[in-house]
Enzyme design. Structure first.
Site, PDB file in Angstrom:
ATOM      1  N   CYS A  87      40.503  45.868  65.360  1.00 29.96           N
ATOM      2  CA  CYS A  87      40.350  46.960  65.005  1.00 29.96           C
ATOM      3  C   CYS A  87      41.324  48.269  63.855  1.00 29.96           C
ATOM      4  O   CYS A  87      42.191  47.619  63.345  1.00 29.96           O
ATOM      5  CB  CYS A  87      41.868  47.154  66.418  1.00 29.96           C
ATOM      6  SG  CYS A  87      41.167  46.221  67.651  1.00 29.96           S
ATOM      7  N   LYS A 127      42.228  33.356  72.152  1.00 32.18           N
ATOM      8  CA  LYS A 127      41.002  34.497  70.910  1.00 32.18           C
ATOM      9  C   LYS A 127      40.919  33.664  70.070  1.00 32.18           C
ATOM     10  O   LYS A 127      40.561  33.308  69.174  1.00 32.18           O
ATOM     11  CB  LYS A 127      40.770  35.767  70.661  1.00 32.18           C
ATOM     12  CG  LYS A 127      39.954  36.395  70.140  1.00 32.18           C
ATOM     13  CD  LYS A 127      39.724  37.056  69.552  1.00 32.18           C
ATOM     14  CE  LYS A 127      41.208  38.928  69.841  1.00 32.18           C
ATOM     15  NZ  LYS A 127      40.600  38.933  68.497  1.00 32.18           N
ATOM     16  N   ASN A 128      42.415  34.031  68.882  1.00 27.44           N
ATOM     17  CA  ASN A 128      42.953  34.240  67.962  1.00 27.44           C
ATOM     18  C   ASN A 128      43.194  33.322  67.102  1.00 27.44           C
ATOM     19  O   ASN A 128      42.935  33.176  65.670  1.00 27.44           O
ATOM     20  CB  ASN A 128      43.959  34.929  67.258  1.00 27.44           C
ATOM     21  CG  ASN A 128      44.294  36.570  67.552  1.00 27.44           C
ATOM     22  OD1 ASN A 128      42.526  37.290  67.789  1.00 27.44           O
ATOM     23  ND2 ASN A 128      45.017  37.801  68.204  1.00 27.44           N
ATOM     24  N   ARG A 143      35.817  42.442  73.472  1.00 26.98           N
ATOM     25  CA  ARG A 143      35.806  41.262  71.716  1.00 26.98           C
ATOM     26  C   ARG A 143      36.739  40.701  72.704  1.00 26.98           C
ATOM     27  O   ARG A 143      37.226  39.060  71.696  1.00 26.98           O
ATOM     28  CB  ARG A 143      36.707  42.111  71.084  1.00 26.98           C
ATOM     29  CG  ARG A 143      35.204  43.491  70.261  1.00 26.98           C
ATOM     30  CD  ARG A 143      36.466  43.487  69.270  1.00 26.98           C
ATOM     31  NE  ARG A 143      36.353  42.915  68.417  1.00 26.98           N
ATOM     32  CZ  ARG A 143      36.166  43.904  66.760  1.00 26.98           C
ATOM     33  NH1 ARG A 143      35.598  44.845  66.363  1.00 26.98           N
ATOM     34  NH2 ARG A 143      36.356  42.881  65.655  1.00 26.98           N
ATOM     35  N   ARG A 154      45.726  46.986  57.632  1.00 26.59           N
ATOM     36  CA  ARG A 154      45.544  45.635  56.865  1.00 26.59           C
ATOM     37  C   ARG A 154      44.878  45.448  55.872  1.00 26.59           C
ATOM     38  O   ARG A 154      43.896  45.141  55.925  1.00 26.59           O
ATOM     39  CB  ARG A 154      44.463  45.242  58.707  1.00 26.59           C
ATOM     40  CG  ARG A 154      44.388  46.631  59.433  1.00 26.59           C
ATOM     41  CD  ARG A 154      44.094  45.686  60.447  1.00 26.59           C
ATOM     42  NE  ARG A 154      44.326  45.169  61.229  1.00 26.59           N
ATOM     43  CZ  ARG A 154      44.200  43.952  62.133  1.00 26.59           C
ATOM     44  NH1 ARG A 154      42.827  44.873  63.072  1.00 26.59           N
ATOM     45  NH2 ARG A 154      43.858  42.925  63.043  1.00 26.59           N
ATOM     46  N   ASP A 208      50.171  43.535  70.151  1.00 31.05           N
ATOM     47  CA  ASP A 208      49.091  43.122  70.891  1.00 31.05           C
ATOM     48  C   ASP A 208      49.266  43.337  72.462  1.00 31.05           C
ATOM     49  O   ASP A 208      48.558  43.090  72.605  1.00 31.05           O
ATOM     50  CB  ASP A 208      48.196  41.679  71.075  1.00 31.05           C
ATOM     51  CG  ASP A 208      47.555  41.891  69.707  1.00 31.05           C
ATOM     52  OD1 ASP A 208      47.497  42.718  68.601  1.00 31.05           O
ATOM     53  OD2 ASP A 208      47.195  40.865  68.808  1.00 31.05           O
TER      54      ASP A 208
HETATM   55  C1  UD1 Z   1      46.522  38.911  64.172  1.00 30.48           C
HETATM   56  C2  UD1 Z   1      45.723  39.091  64.836  1.00 30.48           C
HETATM   57  C3  UD1 Z   1      45.977  40.655  65.329  1.00 30.48           C
HETATM   58  C4  UD1 Z   1      47.307  40.979  65.612  1.00 30.48           C
HETATM   59  C5  UD1 Z   1      48.241  40.835  64.436  1.00 30.48           C
HETATM   60  C6  UD1 Z   1      49.214  40.283  64.144  1.00 30.48           C
HETATM   61  C7  UD1 Z   1      43.739  37.814  64.322  1.00 30.48           C
HETATM   62  C8  UD1 Z   1      42.512  37.884  64.307  1.00 30.48           C
HETATM   63  N1  UD1 Z   1      43.854  38.892  64.169  1.00 30.48           N
HETATM   64  O1  UD1 Z   1      45.459  39.220  62.827  1.00 30.48           O
HETATM   65  O2  UD1 Z   1      45.788  40.673  67.136  1.00 30.48           O
HETATM   66  O3  UD1 Z   1      48.050  42.380  66.017  1.00 30.48           O
HETATM   67  O4  UD1 Z   1      47.827  39.382  63.757  1.00 30.48           O
HETATM   68  O5  UD1 Z   1      50.127  39.505  65.551  1.00 30.48           O
HETATM   69  O6  UD1 Z   1      43.966  36.794  64.377  1.00 30.48           O
HETATM   70  N2  UD1 Z   1      49.811  42.467  56.023  1.00 30.48           N
HETATM   71  C9  UD1 Z   1      50.208  42.670  54.518  1.00 30.48           C
HETATM   72  N3  UD1 Z   1      49.127  42.015  53.364  1.00 30.48           N
HETATM   73  C10 UD1 Z   1      48.252  41.026  54.418  1.00 30.48           C
HETATM   74  C11 UD1 Z   1      47.952  40.686  55.705  1.00 30.48           C
HETATM   75  C12 UD1 Z   1      48.791  41.488  56.504  1.00 30.48           C
HETATM   76  O7  UD1 Z   1      50.269  43.418  54.198  1.00 30.48           O
HETATM   77  O8  UD1 Z   1      48.071  40.058  53.429  1.00 30.48           O
HETATM   78  C13 UD1 Z   1      50.513  43.246  56.750  1.00 30.48           C
HETATM   79  C14 UD1 Z   1      49.977  44.074  57.616  1.00 30.48           C
HETATM   80  O9  UD1 Z   1      49.418  44.801  57.561  1.00 30.48           O
HETATM   81  C15 UD1 Z   1      50.514  44.328  59.180  1.00 30.48           C
HETATM   82  C16 UD1 Z   1      51.466  43.019  58.959  1.00 30.48           C
HETATM   83  O10 UD1 Z   1      51.306  42.276  57.780  1.00 30.48           O
HETATM   84  O11 UD1 Z   1      51.535  44.974  58.650  1.00 30.48           O
HETATM   85  C17 UD1 Z   1      51.003  41.924  60.307  1.00 30.48           C
HETATM   86  O12 UD1 Z   1      49.614  41.308  59.631  1.00 30.48           O
HETATM   87  P1  UD1 Z   1      48.816  39.894  60.127  1.00 30.48           P
HETATM   88  O13 UD1 Z   1      49.851  39.413  60.768  1.00 30.48           O
HETATM   89  O14 UD1 Z   1      48.448  39.610  58.577  1.00 30.48           O
HETATM   90  O15 UD1 Z   1      47.891  40.145  60.604  1.00 30.48           O
HETATM   91  P2  UD1 Z   1      46.573  40.401  61.312  1.00 30.48           P
HETATM   92  O16 UD1 Z   1      46.011  38.428  60.287  1.00 30.48           O
HETATM   93  O17 UD1 Z   1      45.257  40.886  60.192  1.00 30.48           O
END
Ligand code: UD1
Length: 430
Positions: free
Chosen positions: A119, A24-25, A398, A124, A307
């Site tokens: 979620c 999915k991702n 989802r 996030r 995850d």
């Molecule tokens: C993606 C995945 C999600 C998975 C996560 C971590 C998708 C659609 N979702 O989510 O299923 O749980 O990776 O493997 O691919 N952070 C910041 N600033 C940012 C972005 C992230 O501080 O601009 C922090 C977040 O709060 C979190 C960490 O970085 O603590 C990891 O987040 P991130 O890897 O970005 O997760 P997602 O891309 O939202």
């Protein structure tokens, strides 16, 4: 809404084979990136899940072609895009809508996208995405729950991310594909889906090197050509079925996987007492006589995936002793613990640490709080004595294709039912 709850009779070992769907991702990143080409792009092995359908519908809203060839294949074409604003009811509910920022900014130097939802497992933020776009020369603004990105031109830059983010890595990689000159991204995410999106962009003519390591180098190009690309198998769906084998004392051959992507999960299951056999494109998990406790800390890839944290915690709540699970990625990812406690689990959460005293689970009525926790509650119900009902299963759908059907094939007694809440909503909405 008519399938919004599962009724499950637990307590029987799940045995057999399961075929894993596309990731999915990875698919979400790839579909967003596909509109960066003005030629036909065929994407295959898409999982038939609602997050993918929601993103496809948002992509169509830009004017791009997103023709569904069958449930797992689409033909994409970005030549007809006229609208750089991405905002609909569904996109506000999902996380990956943010990939439209990188794709549209790179190609058209402008995008407006609704603030991502997804979620509710933590705050996030998207500051790292914006930091990367700004380094390439874009101006960014968040106003009225919309994210605006705009650039006169994009120029290659050196970006050192403050935290390791899957989303920011993929998003900035997409925008930098069309920047002038060389971009270097450091402290990037190394997840298999980051590598898959990079491989996909390269299949369209991008020049990206180093995906899967800490440093990604991108030489900008001026256009991308067509492609025919097959999405990798879903690491987390595979891991979920592996955890299911362990929890139900079962024996499952998990097919169509890349065993290398599952090593972080396999090694923990071995510690817990399962037997793991890896084949070329399959992994067989045979549960041990008893499950041992262990310590787990979620980390960016190749560490143990956040995850998979709820699913493995269910396994540990059935182990012979006390385990410690530390969540380091998202601050609010233990919401399902209260639901598990209703099933008899003994878990204490202090901050980002869960202390799990193993024992047995009994059937109960629970609600899926989010996608992965929902899958974990289904595993718990299948391992528990007696009957359970898991509500709000739209969260699970989802990200898991034909979840109920795949479980039934393994011998699970699981049926869909109409929840009272769903009936009330249908009545209210006419
Ligand atoms: C993606 C995945 C999600 C998975 C996560 C971590 C998708 C659609 N979702 O989510 O299923 O749980 O990776 O493997 O691919 N952070 C910041 N600033 C940012 C972005 C992230 O501080 O601009 C922090 C977040 O709060 C979190 C960490 O970085 O603590 C990891 O987040 P991130 O890897 O970005 O997760 P997602 O891309 O939202």
């Amino acid at each position: 809404m008519d399938q919004d709850q599962f009724t499950i009779k637990g307590g029987r070992p799940l045995i057999g084979e399961v075929e894993i769907s596309g990731a999915k991702n990875a698919a979400l990143g790839i579909l967003a990136a596909s509109i960066m080409s003005d030629e036909d792009v065929f994407v295959r092995n898409l999982p038939d899940v609602s997050d993918v359908r929601m993103l496809l519908s948002a992509i169509k809203g830009t004017g791009a072609t997103a023709e569904q060839l069958n449930e797992h294949e689409v033909r994409m074409n970005g030549s007809s895009i006229r609208n750089y604003v991405v905002d609909d009811y569904y996109i506000r509910k999902m996380r990956a809508g943010y990939y439209m920022l990188g794709a549209l900014l790179g190609k058209y130097h402008y995008a407006e996208v609704a603030m991502p939802g997804g979620c509710t497992i933590g705050s996030r933020p998207i500051d790292q995405h914006l930091k990367g776009f700004e380094a390439l020369g874009a101006r960014t603004k968040i106003e009225n729950s919309m994210v605006f990105v705009e650039a006169k031109e994009l120029n290659g830059a050196h970006v050192f991310f403050d935290s390791v983010s899957v989303g920011a890595t993929i998003n900035v990689m997409m925008a930098a594909t069309f920047a002038n000159g060389r971009t270097v991204l450091e402290n990037v995410a190394k997840e298999p889906h980051v590598v898959d999106v990079a491989n996909f962009l390269n299949s369209m003519g991008a020049r990206i090197k180093g995906a899967g390591t800490d440093k990604i180098r991108i030489e900008g190009v001026t256009s991308l050509h067509g492609s025919d690309y097959t999405v990798i198998p879903d690491q987390i769906e595979a891991g979920t079925f592996m955890a299911l084998a362990a929890a139900t004392k079962g024996d499952i051959l998990v097919r169509n996987v890349i065993p290398k992507h599952l090593e972080c999960i396999s090694s923990k299951l071995e510690e817990i007492g399962c037997r793991i056999r890896a084949y070329d494109d399959a992994v067989r998990v045979t549960a041990g006589e008893s499950l041992h406790p262990t310590r787990i800390k979620t980390l960016p890839y190749p560490g143990f995936p956040t995850d998979m944290q709820p699913q493995i915690s269910v396994v540990l709540s059935l182990a012979n002793g006390t385990s410690v699970v530390t969540e380091t990625i998202f601050e609010n990812r233990f919401k399902y613990v209260d639901e598990l406690k209703r099933m008899g689990a003994t878990i204490t959460v202090e901050g980002n640490v869960a202390i799990i005293k193993g024992g047995s689970l009994k059937g109960a009525k629970t609600l899926a709080p989010d996608l992965r926790a929902g899958a974990a509650l289904v595993i718990a119900a299948l391992a528990a004595d007696g009957e359970s009902v898991v509500g709000d299963v739209h969260y699970i759908l989802r990200g898991y294709e034909k979840f109920k059907e795949k479980l039934q094939k393994l011998g699970a007694a699981i049926e869909s039912g109409i929840s009272r809440e769903a009936v009330e909503t249908v009545v209210k909405n006419g």
